[in-house]
Scaffold this motif. Structure first.
Motif, PDB file in Angstrom:
ATOM      1  N   CYS A 107       1.108  -1.039   0.039  1.00 33.51           N
ATOM      2  CA  CYS A 107       0.056   0.028  -0.031  1.00 33.51           C
ATOM      3  C   CYS A 107       0.987   0.602  -0.278  1.00 33.51           C
ATOM      4  N   VAL A 139      -1.881   4.145  -1.159  1.00 39.64           N
ATOM      5  CA  VAL A 139      -2.960   4.376  -1.139  1.00 39.64           C
ATOM      6  C   VAL A 139      -2.780   3.023   0.389  1.00 39.64           C
ATOM      7  N   PRO A 140      -4.228   4.485   1.083  1.00 46.40           N
ATOM      8  CA  PRO A 140      -3.944   4.090   2.479  1.00 46.40           C
ATOM      9  C   PRO A 140      -4.530   2.347   3.187  1.00 46.40           C
ATOM     10  N   PHE A 141      -3.674   2.139   3.949  1.00 41.35           N
ATOM     11  CA  PHE A 141      -3.739   0.856   4.654  1.00 41.35           C
ATOM     12  C   PHE A 141      -5.083   0.693   5.335  1.00 41.35           C
ATOM     13  N   GLU A 142      -5.760   1.843   5.964  1.00 44.94           N
ATOM     14  CA  GLU A 142      -6.569   1.604   6.600  1.00 44.94           C
ATOM     15  C   GLU A 142      -8.000   1.211   5.611  1.00 44.94           C
ATOM     16  N   ILE A 143      -7.868   1.225   4.486  1.00 43.22           N
ATOM     17  CA  ILE A 143      -8.757   0.979   3.331  1.00 43.22           C
ATOM     18  C   ILE A 143      -8.741  -0.896   3.821  1.00 43.22           C
ATOM     19  N   LEU A 144      -8.383  -1.782   4.227  1.00 44.44           N
ATOM     20  CA  LEU A 144      -7.828  -3.218   4.193  1.00 44.44           C
ATOM     21  C   LEU A 144      -8.804  -3.642   5.047  1.00 44.44           C
ATOM     22  N   GLN A 145      -8.118  -2.240   6.884  1.00 45.29           N
ATOM     23  CA  GLN A 145      -8.410  -2.874   7.506  1.00 45.29           C
ATOM     24  C   GLN A 145      -9.726  -3.587   8.289  1.00 45.29           C
ATOM     25  N   PRO A 146     -11.443  -2.569   7.376  1.00 44.80           N
ATOM     26  CA  PRO A 146     -12.650  -3.762   7.488  1.00 44.80           C
ATOM     27  C   PRO A 146     -12.150  -5.224   7.114  1.00 44.80           C
ATOM     28  N   LEU A 147     -11.900  -5.146   5.939  1.00 51.18           N
ATOM     29  CA  LEU A 147     -11.214  -6.871   5.551  1.00 51.18           C
ATOM     30  C   LEU A 147     -10.804  -7.513   5.947  1.00 51.18           C
ATOM     31  N   LEU A 179     -14.206  -3.367  -1.008  1.00 50.71           N
ATOM     32  CA  LEU A 179     -12.939  -4.175  -0.676  1.00 50.71           C
ATOM     33  C   LEU A 179     -13.882  -4.697   0.468  1.00 50.71           C
ATOM     34  N   GLN A 180     -14.800  -5.845   0.135  1.00 52.89           N
ATOM     35  CA  GLN A 180     -15.540  -6.124   1.526  1.00 52.89           C
ATOM     36  C   GLN A 180     -14.781  -8.254   0.801  1.00 52.89           C
ATOM     37  N   PRO A 215     -15.246  -0.275   2.481  1.00 47.02           N
ATOM     38  CA  PRO A 215     -14.805   0.884   2.259  1.00 47.02           C
ATOM     39  C   PRO A 215     -14.926   1.138   0.491  1.00 47.02           C
TER      40      PRO A 215
END
Lengths: 231, 231
Positions: free
Chosen positions: A163, A168-176, B90-91, B105
């Motif tokens: 990322c 790309v902000p890594f926070e986008i991946l946190q919900p996943l 992204l989920q 996201p």
């Protein structure tokens, strides 16, 4: 009333001390493992020191029951002359983060049933999840924990590196990440598996490899192969 | 009012349809991608089909704006004659599990700012987390997602295998798995790293390797080395 002597001043000893102070029918004292000249009396000594120090520290302990808190060491690592046991909590303890002991699995081992009952009582005074686990099982648990905790965290790091490199902000991946961890509470990891490896989607796998550096490629390839082989 | 045509009948299309039905100022219809003879009129077509079918399905679309939902495909995969975009969530979407779109996201891309604004409005009608992500960034995200989701799940599977082999309930590891995933919301994965690899604890690493089968050993070794090299 059970009197407990906590030996050590790391995260495990400190969090346990705090928890036992609020528990009913537990009297607790904490001492530094380097100051063992004048050891207070207690029913149980819980040795929460580094693995390498367990043998030496335990050899100086004179309480009825001596337990260590290590996932990696067998019960025989203890060198005290009386009874032995293990009081292993399978959780990461951070210095600044409160521990919710009701969520912590206590993996207990003792040489006989009476001692086990004492350890169980002790665990249940601060927690809920108690398991009887022998040294061989604990060793397997400890290895599994390396895969699901240490190695998983390293995969998060690689995701973060990719990322960063592409802004790309890594926070986008946190919900996943949270969803992936939660999913296996209702589905076995085998059934929860998704992605290009299990679908054998060669085009996507090739595209992914093109974007990675050599070291990332090696990890991608070995894990893809392992998923496809079902082991 | 934005009118949306959802093309596809997989999990993504079905969950989106359900969400748009409850949104204000959105009119939505869903059609099967194999029945494109009599396509309803709409402002936007969202093509939620397998990656391989995006080109063909999009070539038949005649709405003002056509978007796909794939993390692996570029915007150029679309073959419609008018404007193009991407509406990537992204989920992981499971058939039987409700999706909380406020946590999803939305990674959006369009060819111009007006179209982007429409996609943003659409995403915000059902969600909260909206990111402008171009095709190159999305590709990096998609690879990262394989590491933090697919590969992480495979490490859970290996942990489960080790537990099964040694008669240990895998549920003991679940609090640790959740904690590991939560930890990186407040700490970078690099700083969150713990375990025998980062400590270079050779004795524990040897003990672990002794307990694993050949394939598990290979993965243990490559990830340990990667942690120690800091990449």
């Amino acid at each position: 009333m059970i009197s407990v002597l906590l030996v050590g001043n790391g995260n495990v000893a400190t969090h346990l001390h705090k928890a036992f102070l609020t528990a009913d029918n537990i009297a607790v004292a904490q001492i530094n493992s380097r100051k063992l000249e004048d050891i207070p009396q207690a029913d149980i000594a819980i040795i929460a020191v580094s693995d390498d120090a367990i043998a030496e520290v335990s050899s100086k302990m004179n309480t009825y029951l001596v337990v260590h808190t290590s996932g990696a060491c067998g019960i025989d690592e203890l060198q005290n002359s009386k009874r032995k046991g293990v009081f292993y909590m399978l959780q990461t303890f951070s210095k600044d983060k409160e521990v919710d002991f009701s969520e912590v699995p206590f993996c207990l081992e003792a040489e006989n049933n009476d001692d086990y009952k004492i350890l169980e009582k002790l665990a249940k005074s601060i927690g809920k999840k108690v398991y009887q686990i022998d040294s061989k099982q604990r060793k397997a648990l400890h290895v599994s924990a390396v895969f699901v905790n240490n190695f998983t965290n390293h995969l998060y790091k690689i995701g973060n590196d990719i990322c960063k490199e592409h802004n790309v902000p890594f926070e986008i991946l946190q919900p996943l990440i949270q969803e992936t961890a939660l999913k296996i509470e209702s589905l076995s990891p085998e059934k929860a598996q998704t992605g290009p490896a299990i679908r054998n989607d060669k085009k996507t796998i090739k595209n992914h490899l093109d974007l990675l550096d050599k070291k990332q490629q090696k990890i991608y390839q070995i894990l893809t192969k392992s998923i496809q082989n079902g082991n």
